[in-house]
Design a protein around this motif. Structure first.
Motif, PDB file in Angstrom:
ATOM      1  N   UNK A  55       0.821  -1.218   0.000  1.00 13.21           N
ATOM      2  CA  UNK A  55       0.000   0.000   0.000  1.00 13.21           C
ATOM      3  C   UNK A  55       0.853   1.266   0.000  1.00 13.21           C
ATOM      4  N   UNK A  56       2.190   1.098   0.019  1.00 14.61           N
ATOM      5  CA  UNK A  56       3.080   2.248   0.169  1.00 14.61           C
ATOM      6  C   UNK A  56       4.263   2.164  -0.788  1.00 14.61           C
ATOM      7  N   UNK A  57       4.889   3.297  -0.996  1.00 17.51           N
ATOM      8  CA  UNK A  57       6.187   3.341  -1.684  1.00 17.51           C
ATOM      9  C   UNK A  57       7.266   3.315  -0.611  1.00 17.51           C
ATOM     10  N   UNK A  58       8.248   2.426  -0.758  1.00 12.89           N
ATOM     11  CA  UNK A  58       9.311   2.291   0.234  1.00 12.89           C
ATOM     12  C   UNK A  58      10.556   3.027  -0.252  1.00 12.89           C
ATOM     13  N   UNK A  59      11.106   3.837   0.607  1.00 17.87           N
ATOM     14  CA  UNK A  59      12.327   4.573   0.288  1.00 17.87           C
ATOM     15  C   UNK A  59      13.405   4.173   1.285  1.00 17.87           C
TER      16      UNK A  59
END
Length: 379
Positions: A55-59
């Motif tokens: 559900x998210x973009x990981x950085x």
């Protein structure tokens, strides 16, 4: 899409400033941080990430990005990117005063088993590459006087612990070393300190002026405990530096008087914030054992197969011209060269340096002073 920052340290806090309200969580392998909040953002575990990552973009916001990439790939997570930090400062932040204990539990260093293993894997990979290359050093430390006025309990060369014969580098030797670096157009890091307090040398400002003139391509940085600084000295030396780090040693993490004055001065001259960082530090804490030399560390663990990158990158010069094993050989137990007898390039390529590199390529077990050393940094 909301973002999750993998790494709750300095780079993570920098990324948080950039992305702001778009950040939903931090992820960090340090169990002491999990469940806490950093600047209002919750720190979650890798297991929790596995439940919500799609559900998210990981950085990835850590310098150990290769290991984090490996962890994510093994778990089938591919929707990530790396936060890029091009800044070459030790503290790539515009925050004037930082408190490292906020992001590394109550310890200045992450010395958890998981943290150490992560560092070892990154270092081993780097040494495997460096061993078959013929690179020049990119980090030079010149200790111009081998004394410190600090009383830190963890330091083998603090006031009261130091067993070295007091020595100050002659101007002739200093000039010779700088001129040799100038002749090869040295463009790496250089610092006129090592295991000492640089402002105990009454010619330290003049030495920085000479180094800056002769080494325009080099990155000159300086660490000090700040106790001997005043605004006059600060104003004189800062013009020759790319970075000044003041380790403000005060057990309650309060600014000492010289640091308060410098903080105020930098607030009045905000352009200096890209050059100056005041780091809140405790005098009495348990840190790395420096190969067994730390006076407040009795426990030791063998790391026989861990490699070390430092002899492939560092040239650590004592006041008498002797070259130490690395920056974590504060007492100079190991001498790899003598710059009163050898040139810098001869020293870097001599047989003793080659032997050390071979030993540490095969693991710390091969060099007596290194087997129980729990310092794991990238040089």
């Amino acid at each position: 899409m909301k973002k999750i920052l993998f790494g709750a340290g300095l780079y993570g806090k920098m990324a948080l400033k950039k992305y702001g309200d778009d950040v939903a969580y931090f992820v960090d392998n340090n169990a002491d941080l999990q469940g806490k909040r950093i600047d209002g953002v919750e720190v979650i575990s890798l297991n929790r990430l596995m439940q919500i990552y799609d559900k998210y973009e990981i950085i990835i916001t850590t310098k150990y990005k290769d290991e984090i990439i490996k962890i994510l790939n093994e778990r089938g997570i591919t929707n990530y990117k790396c936060y890029s930090v091009e800044d070459k400062r030790y503290y790539p932040t515009d925050e004037l005063v930082i408190n490292p204990y906020e992001t590394v539990s109550n310890q200045y260093l992450d010395q958890t088993k998981q943290g150490i293993q992560q560092k070892i894997e990154v270092i081993n990979k780097q040494v495997d590459e460096l061993y078959f290359q013929n690179n020049l050093f990119n980090h030079v430390e010149i200790e111009t006087i081998n004394r410190c006025n600090g009383t830190c309990s963890f330091c083998p060369v603090s006031k009261g612990n130091d067993t070295r014969v007091m020595t100050k580098m002659t101007w002739e030797l200093f000039e010779k070393i700088i001129n040799q670096l100038s002749a090869i157009n040295y463009d790496g890091r250089i610092s006129l300190f090592s295991n000492n307090e640089p402002f105990l040398d009454d010619t330290i400002i003049e030495k920085h002026k000479y180094a800056r003139e002769k080494l325009p391509l080099a990155r000159i940085h300086l660490f000090t405990n700040g106790t001997l600084l005043n605004i006059e000295k600060f104003s004189q030396i800062i013009q020759y530096l790319d970075e000044l780090v003041i380790d403000n040693y005060q057990q309650d993490l309060q600014l000492i008087k010289p640091c308060k004055e410098i903080q105020y001065y930098c607030e009045e001259h905000p352009e200096l914030k890209k050059k100056v960082t005041i780091v809140l530090r405790k005098r009495d804490e348990i840190l790395s054992n420096r190969g067994g030399d730390a006076p407040n560390r009795e426990d030791t663990v063998s790391y026989p197969d861990a490699k070390c990158v430092l002899p492939f990158k560092q040239l650590i010069i004592r006041p008498d011209g002797k070259v130490s094993l690395c920056c974590n050989d504060p007492l100079g137990r190991n001498t790899l060269a003598d710059l009163t007898q050898e040139s810098i390039l001869e020293a870097w390529n001599n047989e003793r340096f080659k032997t050390v590199r071979k030993c540490l390529y095969e693991g710390r077990k091969g060099w007596k002073h290194c087997e129980f050393c729990d310092v794991f940094n990238l040089g």
